[in-house]
Write a protein that holds these residues in place. Sequence first.
Motif, PDB file in Angstrom:
ATOM      1  N   UNK A   1       0.801  -1.312   0.165  1.00  0.00           N
ATOM      2  CA  UNK A   1      -0.069  -0.240  -0.039  1.00  0.00           C
ATOM      3  C   UNK A   1       0.918   1.085   0.095  1.00  0.00           C
ATOM      4  N   UNK A   2       0.362   2.244  -0.559  1.00  0.00           N
ATOM      5  CA  UNK A   2       1.013   3.669  -0.652  1.00  0.00           C
ATOM      6  C   UNK A   2       1.268   4.153   0.657  1.00  0.00           C
ATOM      7  N   UNK A   3       0.391   3.961   1.821  1.00  0.00           N
ATOM      8  CA  UNK A   3       0.750   4.864   3.104  1.00  0.00           C
ATOM      9  C   UNK A   3      -0.521   4.836   3.650  1.00  0.00           C
ATOM     10  N   UNK A   4      -0.504   5.629   5.099  1.00  0.00           N
ATOM     11  CA  UNK A   4      -1.691   5.556   5.745  1.00  0.00           C
ATOM     12  C   UNK A   4      -2.874   6.690   4.982  1.00  0.00           C
ATOM     13  N   UNK A   5      -4.053   6.379   5.271  1.00  0.00           N
ATOM     14  CA  UNK A   5      -5.075   7.291   4.762  1.00  0.00           C
ATOM     15  C   UNK A   5      -5.793   7.955   5.500  1.00  0.00           C
ATOM     16  N   UNK A   6      -6.502   9.036   4.959  1.00  0.00           N
ATOM     17  CA  UNK A   6      -7.482   9.742   5.817  1.00  0.00           C
ATOM     18  C   UNK A   6      -8.716   9.319   6.053  1.00  0.00           C
ATOM     19  N   UNK A   7      -9.247   9.763   6.833  1.00  0.00           N
ATOM     20  CA  UNK A   7     -10.864   9.453   7.042  1.00  0.00           C
ATOM     21  C   UNK A   7     -11.496   9.783   5.657  1.00  0.00           C
ATOM     22  N   UNK A   8     -12.548   9.035   5.654  1.00  0.00           N
ATOM     23  CA  UNK A   8     -13.455   9.129   4.162  1.00  0.00           C
ATOM     24  C   UNK A   8     -13.669   7.861   3.590  1.00  0.00           C
ATOM     25  N   UNK A   9     -14.589   8.191   2.381  1.00  0.00           N
ATOM     26  CA  UNK A   9     -14.925   6.623   1.846  1.00  0.00           C
ATOM     27  C   UNK A   9     -14.061   6.602   0.593  1.00  0.00           C
ATOM     28  N   UNK A  10     -13.917   5.180   0.333  1.00  0.00           N
ATOM     29  CA  UNK A  10     -12.897   4.740  -0.690  1.00  0.00           C
ATOM     30  C   UNK A  10     -13.601   3.694  -1.564  1.00  0.00           C
ATOM     31  N   UNK A  11     -13.275   3.733  -2.708  1.00  0.00           N
ATOM     32  CA  UNK A  11     -13.769   2.531  -3.502  1.00  0.00           C
ATOM     33  C   UNK A  11     -12.671   1.616  -3.949  1.00  0.00           C
ATOM     34  N   UNK A  12     -12.706   0.474  -3.667  1.00  0.00           N
ATOM     35  CA  UNK A  12     -12.197  -0.756  -3.986  1.00  0.00           C
ATOM     36  C   UNK A  12     -12.768  -1.464  -5.218  1.00  0.00           C
ATOM     37  N   UNK A  13     -11.850  -1.907  -6.082  1.00  0.00           N
ATOM     38  CA  UNK A  13     -11.993  -2.831  -7.176  1.00  0.00           C
ATOM     39  C   UNK A  13     -10.983  -3.773  -7.708  1.00  0.00           C
ATOM     40  N   UNK A  14     -11.416  -5.009  -8.376  1.00  0.00           N
ATOM     41  CA  UNK A  14     -10.411  -5.873  -8.749  1.00  0.00           C
ATOM     42  C   UNK A  14     -10.864  -6.562  -9.712  1.00  0.00           C
ATOM     43  N   UNK A  15      -9.969  -7.359 -10.656  1.00  0.00           N
ATOM     44  CA  UNK A  15     -10.620  -8.448 -11.507  1.00  0.00           C
ATOM     45  C   UNK A  15      -9.900  -9.670 -11.176  1.00  0.00           C
ATOM     46  N   UNK A  16     -10.766 -10.768 -11.044  1.00  0.00           N
ATOM     47  CA  UNK A  16      -9.904 -12.329 -10.798  1.00  0.00           C
ATOM     48  C   UNK A  16     -10.669 -13.099 -11.891  1.00  0.00           C
ATOM     49  N   UNK A  17      -9.674 -14.093 -12.454  1.00  0.00           N
ATOM     50  CA  UNK A  17     -10.120 -15.006 -13.281  1.00  0.00           C
ATOM     51  C   UNK A  17      -9.535 -16.424 -13.009  1.00  0.00           C
ATOM     52  N   UNK A  18     -10.381 -17.405 -12.922  1.00  0.00           N
ATOM     53  CA  UNK A  18      -9.831 -18.426 -12.508  1.00  0.00           C
ATOM     54  C   UNK A  18     -10.146 -19.922 -13.533  1.00  0.00           C
ATOM     55  N   UNK A  19      -9.258 -20.743 -13.194  1.00  0.00           N
ATOM     56  CA  UNK A  19      -9.364 -22.191 -13.946  1.00  0.00           C
ATOM     57  C   UNK A  19     -10.364 -23.038 -13.240  1.00  0.00           C
ATOM     58  N   UNK A  20     -11.224 -22.603 -12.145  1.00  0.00           N
ATOM     59  CA  UNK A  20     -11.866 -23.463 -11.445  1.00  0.00           C
ATOM     60  C   UNK A  20     -13.150 -22.477 -11.111  1.00  0.00           C
ATOM     61  N   UNK A  21     -14.401 -23.251 -10.743  1.00  0.00           N
ATOM     62  CA  UNK A  21     -15.488 -22.170 -10.557  1.00  0.00           C
ATOM     63  C   UNK A  21     -15.269 -22.274  -8.840  1.00  0.00           C
ATOM     64  N   UNK A  22     -15.509 -21.216  -8.393  1.00  0.00           N
ATOM     65  CA  UNK A  22     -15.234 -20.965  -6.845  1.00  0.00           C
ATOM     66  C   UNK A  22     -15.477 -19.399  -6.444  1.00  0.00           C
ATOM     67  N   UNK A  23     -15.562 -19.231  -5.222  1.00  0.00           N
ATOM     68  CA  UNK A  23     -15.816 -17.982  -4.675  1.00  0.00           C
ATOM     69  C   UNK A  23     -14.554 -17.371  -4.462  1.00  0.00           C
ATOM     70  N   UNK A  24     -14.456 -15.941  -4.484  1.00  0.00           N
ATOM     71  CA  UNK A  24     -13.180 -15.082  -4.162  1.00  0.00           C
ATOM     72  C   UNK A  24     -13.681 -14.101  -3.428  1.00  0.00           C
ATOM     73  N   UNK A  25     -12.910 -13.729  -2.362  1.00  0.00           N
ATOM     74  CA  UNK A  25     -13.290 -12.641  -1.268  1.00  0.00           C
ATOM     75  C   UNK A  25     -12.116 -11.604  -1.281  1.00  0.00           C
ATOM     76  N   UNK A  26     -12.638 -10.354  -1.138  1.00  0.00           N
ATOM     77  CA  UNK A  26     -11.781  -9.292  -0.900  1.00  0.00           C
ATOM     78  C   UNK A  26     -11.944  -8.418   0.302  1.00  0.00           C
TER      79      UNK A  26
END
Length: 640
Positions: A85-110
């Motif tokens: 991570x880049x460093x400490x964050x201030x109070x506020x609202x942040x948006x997380x996003x990611x992309x995952x691709x699997x060789x199998x069917x299953x759940x991925x959690x962030x």
Amino acid sequence: MRARLLAVVASIIVGIAAFAALATPDASAYEHVRNGGFELGTEGWSAGYGATITSAQHPEVAPADGTSSGKVMLGGTRFELRPAMSGPVDAGTYEFSAQVLTSYAGSVRAQVHGSGFEGSTMANAQPGVWTPLRMAVNATAAGELSISISGSGAPGDVLYVDAVRLIGAPPVTLTPTAAPALAATTPVPSATGLASPTATPTTARADAIAAHLRNASFEEIGDDGLPFAWAKFGGTLSVAPDRARSGRHAARVDSNTASTKWLYQTVLVEPGATYAFEAWIWHDDPAVAAAFLRVSWYASADGGGESITSVDSTTRLDTPISGYRHLTTGAINAPANARTARLRVMLAPSSGAPAAIFVDDAAFSSATPLAPVVAAPVPDDDAGAESLSAGSARPSRSTGSAASGAGVFASAHSSGADAPTLVINEVLFDADTAGADAEGEWVEIYNPGGHDVSLAGWTLRDNARASSVPDIIIPAGDFAVVAASDSFLATYPDFLGVVAWLDGRLGNGLGNDGDSLELISPTGTVVDAISWGDESSILEPPIDAVPAGHSIERRMAGVDTNAAEDFVDNNDPSPGRPFDADATNPKPLSRTTTVEVLEATGAQDFDWVPWALVAVSGVALAGAVAWRAIEAVRARSRPA
């Protein structure tokens, strides 16, 4: 002529609008994940549970973004990824996003978590398809944060990940001041006859002063292979992955002499403010006389010089026991002239024989204000000796409701009217799933109060064994689930609430024919307890046992009359939401926070200007076209 003039004006306006739209900076577009697109290979990324991570490019797989992605090979049945991570964050609202691709069917959690910062999301990945993970997370206080992407599968399964981002306000700007290096000292006899340890120089990187406790869970490892941001006085400091209470690492402090040693970190404090310091310590070594916490206050800005006063934890661990135990100072007031605090985890050996303790999940956070505490002075640890004699002066201390950062969180330190009131709301004790029955068990806890409650230090105990509850936060008026294992995510793939899992067992494994369950605060108070089946030690009569796959759940969330009639047989278990007798197959309530647009601090927001210009230009063009049409009609209607 007029039509041409309008067209020229409209073109100029369109050009200005386009330039402004491109030039207007996005004040909230700072990316806090370093190398989230794997364009620098796997720099900054780590993989746990035997998984390996490498870089992948086209044509092996088409990246979701850019030219590269991360390739994860499972070495077991689970995996966990963590980016830098880049460093400490201030109070506020942040948006997380990611992309995952699997060789199998299953759940991925962030999960995104840290001081005053908690959120999670999950997606069901399908083979060969990039699947998005998205959520908005609200940080209630400034502090460090971390991201983990985890899931389960089979050895040899492959998962690709790309475009991992956490967008929000720029990092908090901290100006660290290097603390002076500790000078070597000559051993000085103490009241107990023990010698004070020889000061061990540490790097400026570890001694830098910050506005908060850094690397509280010892997950960040420095270039020297030691826990980042922590230093030690005497003895040796190392990383202990085999003793982690949470995450992947714990800290280990070793002693080979009779003098007291400590692990420490120095932080900035507000004069007169109230704080609480806590940590989990594993002390099972007969060569350790005591393990405890100490907070020393300093008037200097760098934690140097003589301490004003010190306060110890409310208890000491003086008996070796296998397992982690929670220590806290309770709520303590910083002196009116204090500017920094040195937070210590102390190891007092019983002799010069080798001795060791393990430390994990520390916290130093704001707490409910108290009346001023008058503390007896304790000699400065860096200049004198430690005294462990029974007659040594102890500062007075009080307990109060600890808070995380600037937010208001009730905790186990609460007492009286402020004590958190949590209830065991739903229990699935006979899982109708493949594999071991115990792995599919879970408990839903409900917080009917008006404040968020941290479960740090709480335990769930059946009639044979207690399980430490992971450090999660239950929002006010909301639910959290403690599951025996991460198989919960496969059973409830749409679940979007607060969930944490153990190592495969709740207590000793909840009895299908009968058992008891107690929810216990770190102070040892049984906050709620139930029993079912043939176990009548808590409720008489007990709650009726239910068939496999059913749960027992309160008819009304939070309503507790200490009677079996409070519960019903729910043939459609509903983790994360109240019982609904009319629901046939309802879906869990979503906990995803609405994305909030962040404005630039201290600046006017002119994002509307380009679009307003576009609108004006559109009107102008329409007017020009209409004017030409009218002129054409007039020309045709004139007499020849």
